[in-house]
Design an enzyme around this catalytic site. Structure first.
Site, PDB file in Angstrom:
ATOM      1  N   SER A 152      -4.928   1.645  11.507  1.00  0.00           N
ATOM      2  CA  SER A 152      -3.627   2.055  12.029  1.00  0.00           C
ATOM      3  C   SER A 152      -3.772   2.278  13.530  1.00  0.00           C
ATOM      4  CB  SER A 152      -3.207   3.346  11.317  1.00  0.00           C
ATOM      5  OG  SER A 152      -2.074   3.911  11.934  1.00  0.00           O
ATOM      6  N   LYS A 178      -2.092  -2.243  11.301  1.00  0.00           N
ATOM      7  CA  LYS A 178      -0.799  -1.532  11.286  1.00  0.00           C
ATOM      8  C   LYS A 178      -0.517  -1.039  12.690  1.00  0.00           C
ATOM      9  CE  LYS A 178       0.213   3.075   9.554  1.00  0.00           C
ATOM     10  NZ  LYS A 178       0.038   3.983   8.386  1.00  0.00           N
ATOM     11  N   LYS A 180       1.855   1.228  15.182  1.00  0.00           N
ATOM     12  CA  LYS A 180       2.858   2.283  15.266  1.00  0.00           C
ATOM     13  C   LYS A 180       3.978   1.791  16.164  1.00  0.00           C
ATOM     14  CE  LYS A 180       0.878   5.563  12.853  1.00  0.00           C
ATOM     15  NZ  LYS A 180       1.521   6.240  11.714  1.00  0.00           N
ATOM     16  N   ASP A 205       4.608   0.930  11.370  1.00  0.00           N
ATOM     17  CA  ASP A 205       4.914   2.274  10.869  1.00  0.00           C
ATOM     18  C   ASP A 205       5.733   2.998  11.931  1.00  0.00           C
ATOM     19  OD1 ASP A 205       5.001   4.804   9.781  1.00  0.00           O
ATOM     20  OD2 ASP A 205       2.825   5.047   9.595  1.00  0.00           O
ATOM     21  N   GLU A 230       6.826   0.719   7.425  1.00  0.00           N
ATOM     22  CA  GLU A 230       6.592   2.033   6.818  1.00  0.00           C
ATOM     23  C   GLU A 230       7.537   3.069   7.432  1.00  0.00           C
ATOM     24  OE1 GLU A 230       2.397   2.856   6.996  1.00  0.00           O
ATOM     25  OE2 GLU A 230       2.666   4.986   6.536  1.00  0.00           O
ATOM     26  N   ASP A 255       6.326   6.726   3.191  1.00  0.00           N
ATOM     27  CA  ASP A 255       5.204   7.640   3.406  1.00  0.00           C
ATOM     28  C   ASP A 255       5.787   9.060   3.353  1.00  0.00           C
ATOM     29  OD1 ASP A 255       3.125   9.191   4.429  1.00  0.00           O
ATOM     30  OD2 ASP A 255       2.739   7.977   6.193  1.00  0.00           O
ATOM     31  N   LYS A 279      -0.717   9.384  -0.085  1.00  0.00           N
ATOM     32  CA  LYS A 279      -1.657  10.283   0.592  1.00  0.00           C
ATOM     33  C   LYS A 279      -1.815  11.467  -0.337  1.00  0.00           C
ATOM     34  CE  LYS A 279      -0.412   9.077   5.350  1.00  0.00           C
ATOM     35  NZ  LYS A 279       0.425   9.451   6.514  1.00  0.00           N
ATOM     36  N   GLY A 307      -3.799   7.583   5.294  1.00  0.00           N
ATOM     37  CA  GLY A 307      -4.763   8.498   5.896  1.00  0.00           C
ATOM     38  C   GLY A 307      -4.075   9.475   6.822  1.00  0.00           C
TER      39      GLY A 307
HETATM   40  O1  OSB Z   1       2.007   7.917   9.307  1.00  0.00           O
HETATM   41  O2  OSB Z   1       0.361   7.060   8.326  1.00  0.00           O
HETATM   42  C1  OSB Z   1       0.799   7.856   9.141  1.00  0.00           C
HETATM   43  C2  OSB Z   1      -2.093   9.587  10.952  1.00  0.00           C
HETATM   44  C3  OSB Z   1      -1.602  10.872  11.037  1.00  0.00           C
HETATM   45  C4  OSB Z   1      -0.350  11.152  10.560  1.00  0.00           C
HETATM   46  C5  OSB Z   1       0.417  10.145   9.970  1.00  0.00           C
HETATM   47  C6  OSB Z   1      -0.064   8.850   9.870  1.00  0.00           C
HETATM   48  C7  OSB Z   1      -1.338   8.563  10.401  1.00  0.00           C
HETATM   49  C8  OSB Z   1      -1.908   7.213  10.445  1.00  0.00           C
HETATM   50  C9  OSB Z   1      -3.417   7.085  10.599  1.00  0.00           C
HETATM   51  O3  OSB Z   1      -1.250   6.208  10.440  1.00  0.00           O
HETATM   52  C10 OSB Z   1      -4.118   6.831   9.322  1.00  0.00           C
HETATM   53  C11 OSB Z   1      -5.614   7.049   9.429  1.00  0.00           C
HETATM   54  O4  OSB Z   1      -6.284   6.155   9.946  1.00  0.00           O
HETATM   55  O5  OSB Z   1      -6.099   8.098   8.988  1.00  0.00           O
HETATM   56 MG    MG Z   2       2.820   6.538   7.880  1.00  0.00          MG
END
Ligand code: OSB
Ligand code: MG
Length: 387
Positions: A152, A178, A180, A205, A230, A255, A279, A307
Protein backbone atom coordinates in the site's frame (compact mmCIF):
# COMPACT_ATOMS: atom_id res chain seq x y z
CA UNK A 1 -20.62 -21.21 -7.41
CA UNK A 2 -17.29 -22.72 -6.50
CA UNK A 3 -17.07 -26.03 -4.64
CA UNK A 4 -17.74 -25.43 -0.96
CA UNK A 5 -14.61 -25.66 1.14
CA UNK A 6 -15.11 -27.40 4.45
CA UNK A 7 -12.85 -25.61 6.91
CA UNK A 8 -10.86 -27.83 9.24
CA UNK A 9 -12.22 -27.67 12.80
CA UNK A 10 -11.05 -24.60 14.63
CA UNK A 11 -9.33 -24.84 17.99
CA UNK A 12 -10.02 -21.66 19.95
CA UNK A 13 -9.73 -23.04 23.50
CA UNK A 14 -6.92 -24.45 25.64
CA UNK A 15 -7.20 -27.99 27.11
CA UNK A 16 -8.49 -26.57 30.41
CA UNK A 17 -9.75 -23.09 31.42
CA UNK A 18 -6.99 -20.56 32.09
CA UNK A 19 -6.81 -18.11 34.98
CA UNK A 20 -4.78 -15.15 33.70
CA UNK A 21 -2.20 -13.83 36.17
CA UNK A 22 -1.91 -10.50 34.37
CA UNK A 23 -3.10 -8.50 31.39
CA UNK A 24 -0.31 -6.14 30.45
CA UNK A 25 -0.40 -3.35 27.87
CA UNK A 26 2.95 -2.23 26.53
CA UNK A 27 3.05 0.95 24.51
CA UNK A 28 5.91 0.83 22.04
CA UNK A 29 6.93 3.70 19.80
CA UNK A 30 8.44 2.79 16.45
CA UNK A 31 9.38 5.36 13.80
CA UNK A 32 8.33 4.51 10.24
CA UNK A 33 11.13 4.32 7.66
CA UNK A 34 8.99 6.38 5.27
CA UNK A 35 6.08 8.71 6.17
CA UNK A 36 2.69 7.18 5.31
CA UNK A 37 0.31 9.77 3.86
CA UNK A 38 -3.36 9.10 3.15
CA UNK A 39 -6.44 11.24 2.57
CA UNK A 40 -6.94 11.26 6.37
CA UNK A 41 -3.46 12.45 7.33
CA UNK A 42 0.20 11.70 7.75
CA UNK A 43 1.81 9.08 10.02
CA UNK A 44 5.53 9.34 10.82
CA UNK A 45 5.70 6.84 13.64
CA UNK A 46 3.48 4.23 15.23
CA UNK A 47 2.58 3.98 18.88
CA UNK A 48 1.71 0.33 19.08
CA UNK A 49 -0.24 -1.07 22.02
CA UNK A 50 0.87 -4.63 22.63
CA UNK A 51 -1.24 -6.91 24.80
CA UNK A 52 0.56 -9.51 26.89
CA UNK A 53 -1.44 -12.20 28.67
CA UNK A 54 0.52 -13.86 31.45
CA UNK A 55 -0.08 -17.28 33.02
CA UNK A 56 2.32 -19.51 34.92
CA UNK A 57 5.13 -20.30 32.50
CA UNK A 58 3.50 -18.94 29.34
CA UNK A 59 2.50 -15.68 27.65
CA UNK A 60 0.26 -14.64 24.77
CA UNK A 61 0.87 -11.60 22.55
CA UNK A 62 -1.68 -9.44 20.76
CA UNK A 63 -1.57 -6.00 19.13
CA UNK A 64 -4.08 -3.15 19.20
CA UNK A 65 -4.04 -1.36 15.86
CA UNK A 66 -5.70 1.91 16.96
CA UNK A 67 -3.72 5.00 16.03
CA UNK A 68 -2.84 8.03 18.16
CA UNK A 69 -5.59 10.16 16.62
CA UNK A 70 -9.17 9.14 15.74
CA UNK A 71 -8.68 9.57 11.98
CA UNK A 72 -9.29 6.08 10.58
CA UNK A 73 -11.93 5.19 13.18
CA UNK A 74 -12.99 6.64 16.54
CA UNK A 75 -10.64 4.56 18.67
CA UNK A 76 -7.23 5.80 19.78
CA UNK A 77 -4.31 4.43 21.75
CA UNK A 78 -5.73 6.19 24.82
CA UNK A 79 -9.34 4.98 24.46
CA UNK A 80 -8.05 1.43 24.15
CA UNK A 81 -5.95 1.79 27.33
CA UNK A 82 -8.88 3.25 29.22
CA UNK A 83 -11.56 0.75 28.19
CA UNK A 84 -9.25 -2.15 28.96
CA UNK A 85 -8.16 -0.73 32.32
CA UNK A 86 -11.65 0.07 33.58
CA UNK A 87 -13.85 -2.53 31.89
CA UNK A 88 -12.27 -5.31 29.82
CA UNK A 89 -9.29 -6.40 31.94
CA UNK A 90 -11.23 -6.69 35.24
CA UNK A 91 -13.80 -8.87 33.45
CA UNK A 92 -11.15 -11.21 32.02
CA UNK A 93 -9.20 -11.42 35.28
CA UNK A 94 -12.29 -12.22 37.38
CA UNK A 95 -12.31 -15.98 36.72
CA UNK A 96 -10.69 -18.62 34.47
CA UNK A 97 -11.32 -18.24 30.72
CA UNK A 98 -12.55 -21.32 28.87
CA UNK A 99 -12.49 -20.29 25.19
CA UNK A 100 -12.55 -17.45 22.68
CA UNK A 101 -16.31 -17.53 22.91
CA UNK A 102 -16.09 -17.11 26.67
CA UNK A 103 -14.18 -13.82 26.09
CA UNK A 104 -16.84 -12.69 23.61
CA UNK A 105 -19.65 -13.44 26.10
CA UNK A 106 -17.96 -11.61 28.97
CA UNK A 107 -17.42 -8.47 26.91
CA UNK A 108 -20.80 -8.66 25.14
CA UNK A 109 -22.54 -6.16 27.40
CA UNK A 110 -20.02 -3.45 26.50
CA UNK A 111 -20.47 -1.44 23.33
CA UNK A 112 -17.90 -0.71 20.66
CA UNK A 113 -14.11 -0.51 20.92
CA UNK A 114 -13.45 -3.29 18.40
CA UNK A 115 -9.70 -2.65 18.20
CA UNK A 116 -9.30 -2.93 21.96
CA UNK A 117 -11.32 -6.17 21.98
CA UNK A 118 -9.29 -7.54 19.08
CA UNK A 119 -6.01 -7.02 20.93
CA UNK A 120 -7.32 -9.21 23.73
CA UNK A 121 -8.59 -11.91 21.37
CA UNK A 122 -5.23 -11.99 19.58
CA UNK A 123 -3.33 -12.40 22.86
CA UNK A 124 -5.75 -15.17 23.83
CA UNK A 125 -5.23 -17.12 20.63
CA UNK A 126 -1.44 -16.80 20.77
CA UNK A 127 -1.64 -18.17 24.32
CA UNK A 128 -3.87 -21.07 23.21
CA UNK A 129 -1.43 -21.89 20.41
CA UNK A 130 1.58 -21.87 22.70
CA UNK A 131 -0.18 -24.03 25.31
CA UNK A 132 -1.21 -26.53 22.65
CA UNK A 133 2.06 -26.38 20.71
CA UNK A 134 0.15 -25.45 17.54
CA UNK A 135 0.62 -22.52 15.13
CA UNK A 136 -2.19 -19.96 14.76
CA UNK A 137 -2.76 -21.05 11.17
CA UNK A 138 -3.67 -24.54 12.45
CA UNK A 139 -5.97 -23.18 15.16
CA UNK A 140 -7.85 -21.05 12.61
CA UNK A 141 -8.17 -23.66 9.86
CA UNK A 142 -5.58 -22.20 7.48
CA UNK A 143 -4.99 -24.07 4.24
CA UNK A 144 -1.79 -22.55 2.82
CA UNK A 145 1.76 -22.17 4.06
CA UNK A 146 2.61 -19.07 2.00
CA UNK A 147 0.38 -16.08 1.34
CA UNK A 148 0.36 -13.60 -1.56
CA UNK A 149 1.07 -10.02 -0.63
CA UNK A 150 0.80 -6.53 -2.04
CA UNK A 151 1.96 -3.13 -0.88
CA UNK A 152 0.00 0.00 0.00
CA UNK A 153 1.78 3.14 -1.22
CA UNK A 154 0.92 6.48 0.36
CA UNK A 155 0.46 9.86 -1.24
CA UNK A 156 3.85 11.36 -2.17
CA UNK A 157 5.02 14.98 -2.50
CA UNK A 158 5.52 14.44 -6.25
CA UNK A 159 4.37 12.05 -8.94
CA UNK A 160 8.00 11.18 -9.68
CA UNK A 161 8.65 9.99 -6.15
CA UNK A 162 5.52 7.82 -6.26
CA UNK A 163 6.52 6.37 -9.66
CA UNK A 164 9.91 5.53 -8.22
CA UNK A 165 8.32 3.76 -5.25
CA UNK A 166 5.96 1.81 -7.52
CA UNK A 167 8.93 0.73 -9.63
CA UNK A 168 10.88 -0.44 -6.60
CA UNK A 169 8.04 -2.42 -5.06
CA UNK A 170 7.11 -4.10 -8.35
CA UNK A 171 10.77 -5.14 -8.65
CA UNK A 172 10.67 -6.56 -5.10
CA UNK A 173 7.94 -8.94 -6.24
CA UNK A 174 4.82 -7.47 -4.59
CA UNK A 175 1.85 -9.01 -6.39
CA UNK A 176 -0.41 -5.99 -6.16
CA UNK A 177 0.20 -2.26 -5.86
CA UNK A 178 -2.36 -0.17 -3.98
CA UNK A 179 -2.26 3.59 -4.40
CA UNK A 180 -3.74 5.93 -1.84
CA UNK A 181 -5.91 8.53 -3.60
CA UNK A 182 -7.78 11.72 -2.73
CA UNK A 183 -9.29 14.58 -4.76
CA UNK A 184 -6.37 16.17 -6.62
CA UNK A 185 -4.26 12.98 -6.38
CA UNK A 186 -6.24 10.45 -8.37
CA UNK A 187 -6.94 10.23 -12.13
CA UNK A 188 -3.64 11.62 -13.41
CA UNK A 189 -1.63 9.59 -10.93
CA UNK A 190 -3.45 6.33 -11.61
CA UNK A 191 -3.30 6.93 -15.36
CA UNK A 192 0.49 7.38 -15.32
CA UNK A 193 1.12 4.34 -13.08
CA UNK A 194 -1.11 2.23 -15.33
CA UNK A 195 0.64 3.51 -18.48
CA UNK A 196 4.02 2.42 -17.12
CA UNK A 197 2.78 -0.88 -15.71
CA UNK A 198 0.05 -2.12 -18.04
CA UNK A 199 -0.12 -5.61 -16.55
CA UNK A 200 0.20 -5.27 -12.76
CA UNK A 201 -2.66 -5.81 -10.32
CA UNK A 202 -3.44 -2.22 -9.37
CA UNK A 203 -5.94 -0.90 -6.86
CA UNK A 204 -6.74 2.40 -5.15
CA UNK A 205 -7.80 3.30 -1.61
CA UNK A 206 -9.60 6.60 -0.96
CA UNK A 207 -10.06 6.23 2.80
CA UNK A 208 -13.47 7.96 2.55
CA UNK A 209 -12.29 11.01 0.59
CA UNK A 210 -15.29 11.24 -1.82
CA UNK A 211 -19.07 11.54 -1.81
CA UNK A 212 -21.72 10.24 -4.18
CA UNK A 213 -21.65 13.65 -5.90
CA UNK A 214 -18.23 12.58 -7.24
CA UNK A 215 -19.78 9.73 -9.25
CA UNK A 216 -18.88 11.17 -12.70
CA UNK A 217 -15.30 11.65 -11.52
CA UNK A 218 -14.99 8.21 -9.92
CA UNK A 219 -16.45 6.58 -13.02
CA UNK A 220 -13.40 7.73 -14.96
CA UNK A 221 -11.33 5.26 -12.92
CA UNK A 222 -13.08 2.48 -14.87
CA UNK A 223 -10.66 3.19 -17.74
CA UNK A 224 -7.68 1.83 -15.77
CA UNK A 225 -8.80 -1.80 -15.16
CA UNK A 226 -8.35 -1.55 -11.43
CA UNK A 227 -8.68 -4.58 -9.22
CA UNK A 228 -10.82 -2.47 -6.87
CA UNK A 229 -11.49 0.91 -5.33
CA UNK A 230 -11.34 0.70 -1.56
CA UNK A 231 -13.67 2.73 0.70
CA UNK A 232 -14.40 5.69 -1.60
CA UNK A 233 -17.27 7.08 0.55
CA UNK A 234 -18.03 7.77 4.21
CA UNK A 235 -16.60 5.61 6.96
CA UNK A 236 -19.93 4.23 8.21
CA UNK A 237 -21.84 4.17 4.93
CA UNK A 238 -23.29 1.19 3.07
CA UNK A 239 -26.22 2.74 1.16
CA UNK A 240 -24.27 5.24 -0.95
CA UNK A 241 -21.63 2.61 -1.70
CA UNK A 242 -24.40 0.38 -3.09
CA UNK A 243 -25.57 3.23 -5.32
CA UNK A 244 -22.00 3.86 -6.46
CA UNK A 245 -21.25 0.18 -7.13
CA UNK A 246 -24.37 -0.05 -9.33
CA UNK A 247 -22.97 2.72 -11.54
CA UNK A 248 -19.27 1.95 -11.86
CA UNK A 249 -17.48 -1.10 -13.24
CA UNK A 250 -14.54 -1.07 -10.86
CA UNK A 251 -15.31 -3.38 -7.92
CA UNK A 252 -15.89 -1.51 -4.66
CA UNK A 253 -14.08 -2.97 -1.65
CA UNK A 254 -15.08 -1.88 1.84
CA UNK A 255 -12.64 -1.34 4.70
CA UNK A 256 -13.75 1.30 7.27
CA UNK A 257 -17.48 0.48 6.87
CA UNK A 258 -17.12 -3.19 7.82
CA UNK A 259 -16.94 -3.02 11.61
CA UNK A 260 -18.39 -6.46 12.37
CA UNK A 261 -20.02 -9.55 10.86
CA UNK A 262 -23.44 -7.94 10.81
CA UNK A 263 -22.20 -5.05 8.67
CA UNK A 264 -20.39 -7.45 6.34
CA UNK A 265 -23.60 -9.41 5.74
CA UNK A 266 -25.63 -6.24 5.18
CA UNK A 267 -23.03 -4.88 2.75
CA UNK A 268 -23.16 -8.05 0.66
CA UNK A 269 -26.96 -8.21 0.79
CA UNK A 270 -27.45 -4.70 -0.59
CA UNK A 271 -24.53 -4.84 -3.04
CA UNK A 272 -22.45 -2.17 -1.30
CA UNK A 273 -19.25 -3.93 -2.34
CA UNK A 274 -17.91 -6.84 -4.37
CA UNK A 275 -14.91 -7.45 -2.12
CA UNK A 276 -14.06 -7.08 1.55
CA UNK A 277 -10.85 -6.07 3.28
CA UNK A 278 -10.73 -7.99 6.56
CA UNK A 279 -8.69 -6.35 9.31
CA UNK A 280 -8.91 -8.43 12.43
CA UNK A 281 -8.45 -5.29 14.56
CA UNK A 282 -11.12 -3.20 12.84
CA UNK A 283 -13.80 -5.91 13.16
CA UNK A 284 -13.17 -6.72 16.84
CA UNK A 285 -10.97 -9.79 16.62
CA UNK A 286 -11.03 -13.39 15.44
CA UNK A 287 -14.58 -13.85 16.76
CA UNK A 288 -15.76 -11.55 13.94
CA UNK A 289 -13.04 -12.02 11.32
CA UNK A 290 -13.66 -15.79 11.08
CA UNK A 291 -17.43 -15.61 10.45
CA UNK A 292 -16.92 -12.70 8.01
CA UNK A 293 -14.44 -14.88 6.14
CA UNK A 294 -16.85 -17.82 6.15
CA UNK A 295 -19.82 -15.70 4.99
CA UNK A 296 -17.77 -14.23 2.12
CA UNK A 297 -16.48 -17.64 1.09
CA UNK A 298 -20.02 -19.03 1.01
CA UNK A 299 -21.11 -16.18 -1.27
CA UNK A 300 -17.99 -16.17 -3.48
CA UNK A 301 -17.06 -12.66 -2.35
CA UNK A 302 -13.25 -12.37 -2.46
CA UNK A 303 -11.58 -11.22 0.74
CA UNK A 304 -8.07 -10.06 1.50
CA UNK A 305 -6.17 -9.24 4.65
CA UNK A 306 -5.75 -5.53 5.32
CA UNK A 307 -3.05 -3.95 7.45
CA UNK A 308 -2.68 -1.08 9.93
CA UNK A 309 1.12 -0.64 9.82
CA UNK A 310 1.45 -3.37 12.45
CA UNK A 311 4.59 -4.56 14.16
CA UNK A 312 5.70 -8.13 13.47
CA UNK A 313 3.37 -9.30 16.25
CA UNK A 314 0.24 -8.04 14.51
CA UNK A 315 1.69 -9.10 11.18
CA UNK A 316 2.14 -12.70 12.37
CA UNK A 317 -1.55 -12.76 13.30
CA UNK A 318 -2.42 -11.33 9.87
CA UNK A 319 -0.33 -14.02 8.14
CA UNK A 320 -2.20 -16.75 10.00
CA UNK A 321 -5.56 -15.23 9.11
CA UNK A 322 -4.56 -14.77 5.46
CA UNK A 323 -3.76 -18.51 5.25
CA UNK A 324 -7.52 -19.27 5.29
CA UNK A 325 -9.06 -20.44 2.00
CA UNK A 326 -11.25 -17.38 1.35
CA UNK A 327 -8.29 -14.99 1.21
CA UNK A 328 -7.99 -15.15 -2.57
CA UNK A 329 -6.46 -11.70 -3.17
CA UNK A 330 -3.01 -10.41 -2.08
CA UNK A 331 -3.05 -8.82 1.38
CA UNK A 332 -1.54 -5.58 2.70
CA UNK A 333 1.13 -7.60 4.49
CA UNK A 334 4.48 -6.18 3.55
CA UNK A 335 8.03 -6.92 4.71
CA UNK A 336 9.09 -5.60 8.14
CA UNK A 337 11.70 -3.41 6.39
CA UNK A 338 8.92 -1.60 4.51
CA UNK A 339 7.68 -0.18 7.81
CA UNK A 340 10.45 -0.19 10.43
CA UNK A 341 14.25 -0.25 10.46
CA UNK A 342 14.00 -2.91 13.17
CA UNK A 343 10.92 -5.01 13.97
CA UNK A 344 9.74 -6.42 17.30
CA UNK A 345 10.11 -9.97 15.98
CA UNK A 346 13.28 -11.75 14.96
CA UNK A 347 13.93 -12.73 12.27
CA UNK A 348 11.88 -10.00 10.54
CA UNK A 349 9.10 -10.76 8.05
CA UNK A 350 10.45 -10.94 4.50
CA UNK A 351 8.78 -11.08 1.09
CA UNK A 352 10.13 -13.62 -1.40
CA UNK A 353 10.82 -12.67 -5.04
CA UNK A 354 7.50 -14.28 -6.04
CA UNK A 355 5.59 -11.87 -3.77
CA UNK A 356 4.71 -14.36 -1.06
CA UNK A 357 5.39 -14.51 2.67
CA UNK A 358 5.78 -17.70 4.68
CA UNK A 359 3.05 -18.39 7.24
CA UNK A 360 4.81 -18.92 10.60
CA UNK A 361 4.68 -22.56 11.71
CA UNK A 362 5.94 -22.32 15.31
CA UNK A 363 3.51 -22.48 18.28
CA UNK A 364 1.13 -19.50 18.58
CA UNK A 365 2.12 -16.54 16.45
CA UNK A 366 5.18 -18.55 15.49
CA UNK A 367 7.73 -15.74 15.45
CA UNK A 368 10.12 -14.88 18.28
CA UNK A 369 9.33 -11.63 20.07
CA UNK A 370 12.55 -9.64 20.54
CA UNK A 371 11.84 -8.78 24.19
CA UNK A 372 15.06 -6.81 24.74
CA UNK A 373 14.46 -4.56 21.75
CA UNK A 374 10.78 -4.29 22.68
CA UNK A 375 11.70 -3.15 26.21
CA UNK A 376 14.11 -0.55 24.81
CA UNK A 377 11.30 0.99 22.71
CA UNK A 378 8.60 0.83 25.43
CA UNK A 379 7.18 4.17 26.54
CA UNK A 380 4.49 2.98 28.97
CA UNK A 381 3.38 -0.23 30.72
CA UNK A 382 -0.12 -0.76 32.18
CA UNK A 383 -0.21 -3.90 34.30
CA UNK A 384 -3.57 -5.30 35.40
CA UNK A 385 -3.64 -8.21 37.85
CA UNK A 386 -6.27 -10.20 39.74
CA UNK A 387 -7.91 -8.28 42.58
O1 OSB B 1 -6.84 2.06 4.74
O2 OSB B 1 -5.89 0.21 4.47
C1 OSB B 1 -5.91 1.31 4.99
C2 OSB B 1 -2.72 1.85 7.03
C3 OSB B 1 -3.23 2.50 8.13
C4 OSB B 1 -4.57 2.79 8.19
C5 OSB B 1 -5.41 2.42 7.14
C6 OSB B 1 -4.91 1.76 6.03
C7 OSB B 1 -3.53 1.49 5.96
C8 OSB B 1 -2.87 0.89 4.80
C9 OSB B 1 -1.51 0.25 5.00
O3 OSB B 1 -3.31 0.95 3.68
C10 OSB B 1 -1.58 -1.23 5.14
C11 OSB B 1 -0.29 -1.82 5.68
O4 OSB B 1 0.65 -1.95 4.90
O5 OSB B 1 -0.24 -2.14 6.87
MG1 MG C 1 -8.13 0.91 3.46
Amino acid sequence: MSTPVIPSPRVLAPPTPIALDAVELRLVKLPLVHPFVTSFGRVDSRVIVLVRFEVAGEVGWGEIVAMEEPLFNYETVETAREVIRRHFAPELLASPIASLDDIVQRLARFRGHPMARAGLELAWLDLVGRLRGLPLTRLLGGTRDRVSVGVSLGIEPTLDSLLDRVERHVALGYQRIKLKIKPGWDLDVVSEVRRRHPDILLSVDANTAYTLADLPHLRQLDAFTLLMIEQPLEHDDLIDHAALQAQIQTPVCLDESITDEHKARQAMTIGACRMINIKVGRVGGYSQALPIHDACLARDVPVWCGGMLESGIGRAHNLALASLPGFSLPGDISASSRYFSRDLVAPPVTVAADGTVAVPQGPGLGLDVDEDFLRSQTVQVDRHTRA
